[in-house]
Design a protein around this motif. Structure first.
Motif, PDB file in Angstrom:
ATOM      1  N   LEU A 114       0.840  -1.197   0.000  1.00 51.51           N
ATOM      2  CA  LEU A 114       0.000   0.000   0.000  1.00 51.51           C
ATOM      3  C   LEU A 114       0.871   1.240   0.000  1.00 51.51           C
ATOM      4  O   LEU A 114       1.858   1.314   0.738  1.00 51.51           O
ATOM      5  N   TRP A 115       0.485   2.228  -0.804  1.00 50.87           N
ATOM      6  CA  TRP A 115       1.206   3.492  -0.808  1.00 50.87           C
ATOM      7  C   TRP A 115       1.131   4.113   0.589  1.00 50.87           C
ATOM      8  O   TRP A 115       0.087   4.101   1.233  1.00 50.87           O
ATOM      9  N   GLY A 116       2.255   4.612   1.054  1.00 50.21           N
ATOM     10  CA  GLY A 116       2.280   5.271   2.353  1.00 50.21           C
ATOM     11  C   GLY A 116       2.623   4.359   3.513  1.00 50.21           C
ATOM     12  O   GLY A 116       2.717   4.815   4.651  1.00 50.21           O
ATOM     13  N   VAL A 117       2.822   3.063   3.233  1.00 50.54           N
ATOM     14  CA  VAL A 117       3.211   2.133   4.297  1.00 50.54           C
ATOM     15  C   VAL A 117       4.721   1.979   4.245  1.00 50.54           C
ATOM     16  O   VAL A 117       5.261   1.272   3.389  1.00 50.54           O
ATOM     17  N   GLY A 118       5.390   2.672   5.135  1.00 52.58           N
ATOM     18  CA  GLY A 118       6.833   2.535   5.240  1.00 52.58           C
ATOM     19  C   GLY A 118       7.205   1.494   6.275  1.00 52.58           C
ATOM     20  O   GLY A 118       6.369   0.730   6.764  1.00 52.58           O
ATOM     21  N   ARG A 119       8.466   1.486   6.637  1.00 50.08           N
ATOM     22  CA  ARG A 119       8.972   0.456   7.548  1.00 50.08           C
ATOM     23  C   ARG A 119       8.273   0.512   8.907  1.00 50.08           C
ATOM     24  O   ARG A 119       7.850  -0.509   9.453  1.00 50.08           O
ATOM     25  N   ALA A 120       8.122   1.725   9.465  1.00 50.89           N
ATOM     26  CA  ALA A 120       7.527   1.846  10.796  1.00 50.89           C
ATOM     27  C   ALA A 120       6.047   1.470  10.775  1.00 50.89           C
ATOM     28  O   ALA A 120       5.559   0.762  11.668  1.00 50.89           O
ATOM     29  N   THR A 121       5.319   1.940   9.755  1.00 52.20           N
ATOM     30  CA  THR A 121       3.895   1.612   9.670  1.00 52.20           C
ATOM     31  C   THR A 121       3.695   0.116   9.450  1.00 52.20           C
ATOM     32  O   THR A 121       2.790  -0.496  10.028  1.00 52.20           O
ATOM     33  N   ALA A 122       4.538  -0.481   8.590  1.00 57.80           N
ATOM     34  CA  ALA A 122       4.427  -1.925   8.346  1.00 57.80           C
ATOM     35  C   ALA A 122       4.647  -2.707   9.642  1.00 57.80           C
ATOM     36  O   ALA A 122       3.948  -3.693   9.914  1.00 57.80           O
ATOM     37  N   ARG A 123       5.597  -2.258  10.451  1.00 53.66           N
ATOM     38  CA  ARG A 123       5.866  -2.930  11.718  1.00 53.66           C
ATOM     39  C   ARG A 123       4.661  -2.814  12.647  1.00 53.66           C
ATOM     40  O   ARG A 123       4.273  -3.789  13.319  1.00 53.66           O
ATOM     41  N   ALA A 124       4.052  -1.624  12.680  1.00 54.69           N
ATOM     42  CA  ALA A 124       2.880  -1.434  13.534  1.00 54.69           C
ATOM     43  C   ALA A 124       1.697  -2.261  13.044  1.00 54.69           C
ATOM     44  O   ALA A 124       0.930  -2.808  13.853  1.00 54.69           O
ATOM     45  N   LEU A 125       1.522  -2.375  11.728  1.00 51.54           N
ATOM     46  CA  LEU A 125       0.439  -3.191  11.177  1.00 51.54           C
ATOM     47  C   LEU A 125       0.656  -4.665  11.504  1.00 51.54           C
ATOM     48  O   LEU A 125      -0.292  -5.386  11.845  1.00 51.54           O
ATOM     49  N   ARG A 126       1.897  -5.111  11.397  1.00 49.73           N
ATOM     50  CA  ARG A 126       2.191  -6.512  11.727  1.00 49.73           C
ATOM     51  C   ARG A 126       1.871  -6.813  13.184  1.00 49.73           C
ATOM     52  O   ARG A 126       1.414  -7.908  13.513  1.00 49.73           O
ATOM     53  N   ALA A 127       2.113  -5.829  14.052  1.00 44.13           N
ATOM     54  CA  ALA A 127       1.804  -6.022  15.467  1.00 44.13           C
ATOM     55  C   ALA A 127       0.312  -6.225  15.694  1.00 44.13           C
ATOM     56  O   ALA A 127      -0.094  -6.837  16.689  1.00 44.13           O
ATOM     57  N   LEU A 128      -0.510  -5.717  14.761  1.00 48.62           N
ATOM     58  CA  LEU A 128      -1.956  -5.912  14.842  1.00 48.62           C
ATOM     59  C   LEU A 128      -2.396  -7.174  14.103  1.00 48.62           C
ATOM     60  O   LEU A 128      -3.593  -7.459  14.016  1.00 48.62           O
ATOM     61  N   GLY A 129      -1.426  -7.904  13.549  1.00 50.62           N
ATOM     62  CA  GLY A 129      -1.757  -9.099  12.795  1.00 50.62           C
ATOM     63  C   GLY A 129      -2.153  -8.821  11.357  1.00 50.62           C
ATOM     64  O   GLY A 129      -2.723  -9.690  10.688  1.00 50.62           O
ATOM     65  N   LEU A 130      -1.845  -7.639  10.866  1.00 48.54           N
ATOM     66  CA  LEU A 130      -2.231  -7.232   9.510  1.00 48.54           C
ATOM     67  C   LEU A 130      -1.001  -7.307   8.609  1.00 48.54           C
ATOM     68  O   LEU A 130      -0.127  -6.434   8.658  1.00 48.54           O
ATOM     69  N   THR A 131      -0.916  -8.329   7.806  1.00 51.60           N
ATOM     70  CA  THR A 131       0.233  -8.520   6.932  1.00 51.60           C
ATOM     71  C   THR A 131      -0.143  -8.502   5.451  1.00 51.60           C
ATOM     72  O   THR A 131       0.738  -8.494   4.605  1.00 51.60           O
ATOM     73  N   MET A 132      -1.427  -8.495   5.139  1.00 45.27           N
ATOM     74  CA  MET A 132      -1.900  -8.476   3.755  1.00 45.27           C
ATOM     75  C   MET A 132      -2.906  -7.336   3.595  1.00 45.27           C
ATOM     76  O   MET A 132      -3.554  -6.921   4.563  1.00 45.27           O
ATOM     77  N   ILE A 133      -3.053  -6.849   2.357  1.00 46.40           N
ATOM     78  CA  ILE A 133      -4.020  -5.782   2.103  1.00 46.40           C
ATOM     79  C   ILE A 133      -5.423  -6.238   2.487  1.00 46.40           C
ATOM     80  O   ILE A 133      -6.219  -5.466   3.033  1.00 46.40           O
ATOM     81  N   GLY A 134      -5.729  -7.508   2.226  1.00 54.05           N
ATOM     82  CA  GLY A 134      -7.040  -8.032   2.608  1.00 54.05           C
ATOM     83  C   GLY A 134      -7.295  -7.943   4.094  1.00 54.05           C
ATOM     84  O   GLY A 134      -8.439  -7.711   4.523  1.00 54.05           O
ATOM     85  N   HIS A 135      -6.227  -8.101   4.898  1.00 49.62           N
ATOM     86  CA  HIS A 135      -6.382  -7.966   6.349  1.00 49.62           C
ATOM     87  C   HIS A 135      -6.790  -6.539   6.706  1.00 49.62           C
ATOM     88  O   HIS A 135      -7.634  -6.324   7.584  1.00 49.62           O
ATOM     89  N   VAL A 136      -6.166  -5.562   6.041  1.00 45.09           N
ATOM     90  CA  VAL A 136      -6.489  -4.164   6.315  1.00 45.09           C
ATOM     91  C   VAL A 136      -7.920  -3.868   5.875  1.00 45.09           C
ATOM     92  O   VAL A 136      -8.651  -3.113   6.537  1.00 45.09           O
ATOM     93  N   GLN A 137      -8.356  -4.451   4.750  1.00 43.00           N
ATOM     94  CA  GLN A 137      -9.732  -4.262   4.288  1.00 43.00           C
ATOM     95  C   GLN A 137     -10.738  -4.693   5.342  1.00 43.00           C
ATOM     96  O   GLN A 137     -11.759  -4.040   5.574  1.00 43.00           O
ATOM     97  N   ARG A 138     -10.467  -5.822   5.984  1.00 44.80           N
ATOM     98  CA  ARG A 138     -11.429  -6.395   6.929  1.00 44.80           C
ATOM     99  C   ARG A 138     -11.309  -5.819   8.330  1.00 44.80           C
ATOM    100  O   ARG A 138     -12.175  -6.052   9.168  1.00 44.80           O
ATOM    101  N   TYR A 139     -10.236  -5.083   8.599  1.00 40.46           N
ATOM    102  CA  TYR A 139     -10.033  -4.523   9.934  1.00 40.46           C
ATOM    103  C   TYR A 139     -10.942  -3.313  10.113  1.00 40.46           C
ATOM    104  O   TYR A 139     -11.115  -2.509   9.190  1.00 40.46           O
TER     105      TYR A 139
END
Length: 210
Positions: free
Chosen positions: A1-26
């Motif tokens: 996703l545009w705008g997801v850098g290293r820090a944001t990706a790390r924070a998303l992973r901490a929420l269990g969100l590793t795929m775009i589909g995960h973010v869609q459903r969150y």
């Protein structure tokens, strides 16, 4: 996703969100609570929603090259050789677009991900050797004792080639730029490795470039 850098990706992973589909459903509200307005933007992008205007023909503001080393680098000589190759790549891009650059920026990222940038402005040029000399001068000012993970060179302050004073004052640069255009014709036909500066031919860096 545009705008997801290293820090944001790390924070998303901490929420269990590793795929775009995960973010869609969150839940959007939960993303906003965690990331603020950026969370709302991420949720929209995950659903393919983006109301920003498309600008397909925006002129380039800079041209650059970066190299990430497979093994963190402590050798100044390797850093310099890597910059030399990057300068030639950027110079080719400038000549292809009919541009010259007044500003050269050096980027260093260390093993701990600390990143610094240093810049130098001079007469506009599209000469690879001149770009390299400016970047090397910036590198020489840094006390590079920590291992380096990434090094980059970028050229900005772009303007049409032939402007500025360098072509009037430096006959050597004019000759190099004419020679470079002849080299460009060879590399277009036979590939970028057909002709290289002698320093690069003698000392292949072996790093992974991006």
């Amino acid at each position: 996703l545009w705008g997801v850098g290293r820090a944001t990706a790390r924070a998303l992973r901490a929420l269990g969100l590793t795929m775009i589909g995960h973010v869609q459903r969150y839940p959007r509200r939960a993303l906003v609570e965690r990331f603020g307005r950026h969370g709302e933007h991420l949720h929209a992008l995950a659903h393919g929603l983006d109301d920003r205007p498309v600008e397909p023909s925006v002129p380039a503001k800079s041209m650059g090259a970066e190299t990430t080393f497979g093994v963190d680098c402590r050798e100044v000589g390797l850093l310099e050789r890597t910059l030399r190759g990057q300068a030639e790549r950027v110079a080719r891009d400038l000549r292809r677009e009919g541009l010259a650059a007044a500003r050269v920026t050096l980027k260093l990222r260390f093993a701990d991900f600390r990143t610094i940038t240093r810049a130098r402005t001079g007469d506009p040029t599209q000469d690879g050797l001149e770009l390299y000399r400016r970047a090397r001068a910036l590198l020489a000012r840094e006390d590079v004792t920590a291992p380096v993970r990434l090094i980059g060179l970028s050229a900005s302050g772009l303007q049409p080639q032939g402007t500025g004073q360098l072509s009037l004052l430096d006959a050597g640069t004019v000759r190099r730029e004419r020679l470079a255009r002849a080299v460009d014709a060879v590399t277009r036909r036979f590939g970028e490795e057909a002709l290289l500066p002698a320093s690069l031919a003698r000392h292949p860096a072996g790093e992974r470039g991006v």
